[in-house]
Design a protein around this motif. Structure first.
Motif, PDB file in Angstrom:
ATOM      1  N   GLU A   1      33.096  73.148  87.496  1.00 34.70           N
ATOM      2  CA  GLU A   1      33.629  72.030  88.274  1.00 34.70           C
ATOM      3  C   GLU A   1      34.909  72.459  88.982  1.00 34.70           C
ATOM      4  O   GLU A   1      35.518  73.482  88.644  1.00 34.70           O
ATOM      5  CB  GLU A   1      33.907  70.837  87.366  1.00 34.70           C
ATOM      6  CG  GLU A   1      32.656  70.230  86.734  1.00 34.70           C
ATOM      7  CD  GLU A   1      32.977  69.004  85.911  1.00 34.70           C
ATOM      8  OE1 GLU A   1      34.176  68.639  85.829  1.00 34.70           O
ATOM      9  OE2 GLU A   1      32.039  68.410  85.344  1.00 34.70           O
ATOM     10  N   ARG A   2      35.310  71.666  89.944  1.00 31.25           N
ATOM     11  CA  ARG A   2      36.551  71.938  90.679  1.00 31.25           C
ATOM     12  C   ARG A   2      37.501  70.763  90.517  1.00 31.25           C
ATOM     13  O   ARG A   2      37.094  69.598  90.534  1.00 31.25           O
ATOM     14  CB  ARG A   2      36.258  72.143  92.167  1.00 31.25           C
ATOM     15  CG  ARG A   2      35.397  73.360  92.476  1.00 31.25           C
ATOM     16  CD  ARG A   2      36.238  74.592  92.624  1.00 31.25           C
ATOM     17  NE  ARG A   2      35.438  75.764  92.969  1.00 31.25           N
ATOM     18  CZ  ARG A   2      35.934  76.875  93.471  1.00 31.25           C
ATOM     19  NH1 ARG A   2      37.243  76.968  93.695  1.00 31.25           N
ATOM     20  NH2 ARG A   2      35.158  77.901  93.745  1.00 31.25           N
ATOM     21  N   SER A   3      38.779  71.072  90.359  1.00 36.02           N
ATOM     22  CA  SER A   3      39.789  70.028  90.302  1.00 36.02           C
ATOM     23  C   SER A   3      40.009  69.481  91.706  1.00 36.02           C
ATOM     24  O   SER A   3      39.564  70.082  92.693  1.00 36.02           O
ATOM     25  CB  SER A   3      41.091  70.601  89.747  1.00 36.02           C
ATOM     26  OG  SER A   3      41.659  71.517  90.680  1.00 36.02           O
TER      27      SER A   3
ATOM     28  N   ARG B   1      39.071  76.021  89.716  1.00 36.55           N
ATOM     29  CA  ARG B   1      37.906  75.988  88.839  1.00 36.55           C
ATOM     30  C   ARG B   1      38.283  75.427  87.470  1.00 36.55           C
ATOM     31  O   ARG B   1      39.311  75.775  86.919  1.00 36.55           O
ATOM     32  CB  ARG B   1      37.324  77.401  88.671  1.00 36.55           C
ATOM     33  CG  ARG B   1      36.776  78.001  89.937  1.00 36.55           C
ATOM     34  CD  ARG B   1      36.458  79.474  89.733  1.00 36.55           C
ATOM     35  NE  ARG B   1      35.906  80.103  90.917  1.00 36.55           N
ATOM     36  CZ  ARG B   1      36.650  80.531  91.941  1.00 36.55           C
ATOM     37  NH1 ARG B   1      37.971  80.400  91.898  1.00 36.55           N
ATOM     38  NH2 ARG B   1      36.077  81.079  92.995  1.00 36.55           N
ATOM     39  N   LYS B   2      37.376  74.613  86.925  1.00 39.64           N
ATOM     40  CA  LYS B   2      37.536  74.077  85.577  1.00 39.64           C
ATOM     41  C   LYS B   2      36.248  74.361  84.815  1.00 39.64           C
ATOM     42  O   LYS B   2      35.210  73.768  85.083  1.00 39.64           O
ATOM     43  CB  LYS B   2      37.837  72.568  85.618  1.00 39.64           C
ATOM     44  CG  LYS B   2      39.205  72.221  86.187  1.00 39.64           C
ATOM     45  CD  LYS B   2      40.318  72.795  85.325  1.00 39.64           C
ATOM     46  CE  LYS B   2      41.695  72.437  85.860  1.00 39.64           C
ATOM     47  NZ  LYS B   2      42.780  73.027  85.037  1.00 39.64           N
TER      48      LYS B   2
ATOM     49  N   SER C   1      33.736  74.542  81.582  1.00 39.32           N
ATOM     50  CA  SER C   1      33.417  73.857  80.334  1.00 39.32           C
ATOM     51  C   SER C   1      33.005  74.877  79.279  1.00 39.32           C
ATOM     52  O   SER C   1      32.790  76.061  79.586  1.00 39.32           O
ATOM     53  CB  SER C   1      32.261  72.875  80.559  1.00 39.32           C
ATOM     54  OG  SER C   1      31.061  73.599  80.860  1.00 39.32           O
TER      55      SER C   1
ATOM     56  N   GLU D   1      28.204  77.261  87.569  1.00 39.43           N
ATOM     57  CA  GLU D   1      28.710  76.331  88.583  1.00 39.43           C
ATOM     58  C   GLU D   1      29.836  75.502  87.966  1.00 39.43           C
ATOM     59  O   GLU D   1      29.643  74.335  87.621  1.00 39.43           O
ATOM     60  CB  GLU D   1      27.593  75.425  89.095  1.00 39.43           C
ATOM     61  CG  GLU D   1      26.483  76.167  89.828  1.00 39.43           C
ATOM     62  CD  GLU D   1      25.411  75.239  90.340  1.00 39.43           C
ATOM     63  OE1 GLU D   1      25.553  74.004  90.150  1.00 39.43           O
ATOM     64  OE2 GLU D   1      24.428  75.727  90.921  1.00 39.43           O
TER      65      GLU D   1
ATOM     66  N   ASP E   1      29.833  76.426  80.277  1.00 42.86           N
ATOM     67  CA  ASP E   1      29.969  77.496  81.270  1.00 42.86           C
ATOM     68  C   ASP E   1      30.317  78.817  80.589  1.00 42.86           C
ATOM     69  O   ASP E   1      29.780  79.875  80.937  1.00 42.86           O
ATOM     70  CB  ASP E   1      31.076  77.151  82.277  1.00 42.86           C
ATOM     71  CG  ASP E   1      30.716  75.979  83.172  1.00 42.86           C
ATOM     72  OD1 ASP E   1      29.534  75.821  83.500  1.00 42.86           O
ATOM     73  OD2 ASP E   1      31.644  75.221  83.542  1.00 42.86           O
TER      74      ASP E   1
END
Length: 245
Positions: free
Chosen positions: A54-56, A61-62, A64, A52, A67
């Motif tokens: 993160e979203r900017s 998609r961003k 980590s 899952e 991830d």
């Protein structure tokens, strides 16, 4: 550091110390260990709830380092243990909760879980022009030039295959060494010929009425594509008298 389910060190450790990553960067990290992984595969695993990111604010998609590590674990369990995604997800979720969760001794062939239709992954394998530009970190003028040489092309619906990000990123990297798009037309022609050869091999399977046989055709295509890529790399290295790291 990325680690295998059994605790062994994996590749792409540099990702652990990096900040948020684009999907193109994640692909490059994972391909150190998984040469055949694609952006469409990453997107498909996300759609299945394995990660899952993160979203900017603009919706990109961003990823980590966590991830990326989880993706590597998923890919290893698929490759080494033939586990279905549902079992992999439950196992990783249990590990993250701190529960004792030994790796299930289960194979895809014995699991009884139905094989997903090809359309599930292909649905997640389309990106828009703006997303392609952002993921590959290129400009509109670059993309237009590369399209004029046939290195990239939108699909019939105007979207791009997610693998286009990889192509664009590599073309950009080669450009830093003075290799211009017009020089790469010979590579594109060779790739088209190799793809044609693979298509000849799997065509009888694709025409079969049995859906499972058609799924086998997709699997066989990927296997053959991986082998042709490895052979191409080996031939180039032999011709140049060098060895890639």
């Amino acid at each position: 550091m990325l680690r295998t389910p059994s605790g062994g060190a994996g590749s792409g450790a540099a990702a652990a110390d990096s900040g948020p990553m684009s999907i193109g960067t994640v692909l490059n990290v994972l391909r150190e260990e998984f040469p055949e992984v694609t952006i469409s595969k990453i997107r498909f695993l996300e759609s299945e709830g394995l990660i899952e990111p993160e979203r900017s604010p603009s919706g990109y998609r961003k990823f980590s380092a966590g991830d990326v590590e989880r993706l590597a674990q998923v890919l290893r369990m698929q490759r080494d243990h033939y586990l279905p995604l549902r079992v992999i997800r439950e196992h990783l979720d249990a590990v993250e909760r701190g529960e004792a969760a030994p790796l299930p001794a289960l194979s895809r062939q014995r699991s009884g879980e139905p094989v997903p239709e090809l359309s599930e992954e292909r649905t997640a394998a389309r990106i828009g022009r703006a997303e392609l530009l952002a993921a590959a970190e290129i400009g509109e003028q670059d993309l237009q030039e590369w399209e004029s040489y046939g290195l990239l092309a939108p699909l019939e619906d105007g979207l791009y295959d997610a693998e286009a990000v990889t192509v664009a990123s590599l073309v950009a990297q080669l450009g830093r060494f003075g290799i211009e798009p017009r020089h790469l037309r010979v590579m594109k022609a060779a790739a088209d010929r190799e793809a044609g050869l693979v298509e000849q091999v799997v065509a009888p399977l694709k025409r079969h009425r049995n859906p499972q046989t058609r799924i086998l055709a997709e699997t066989r295509s990927r296997e053959l594509a991986g082998l042709t890529v490895k052979l191409h790399a080996a031939l180039v290295q032999t011709a140049l008298g060098v060895r890639l790291p």
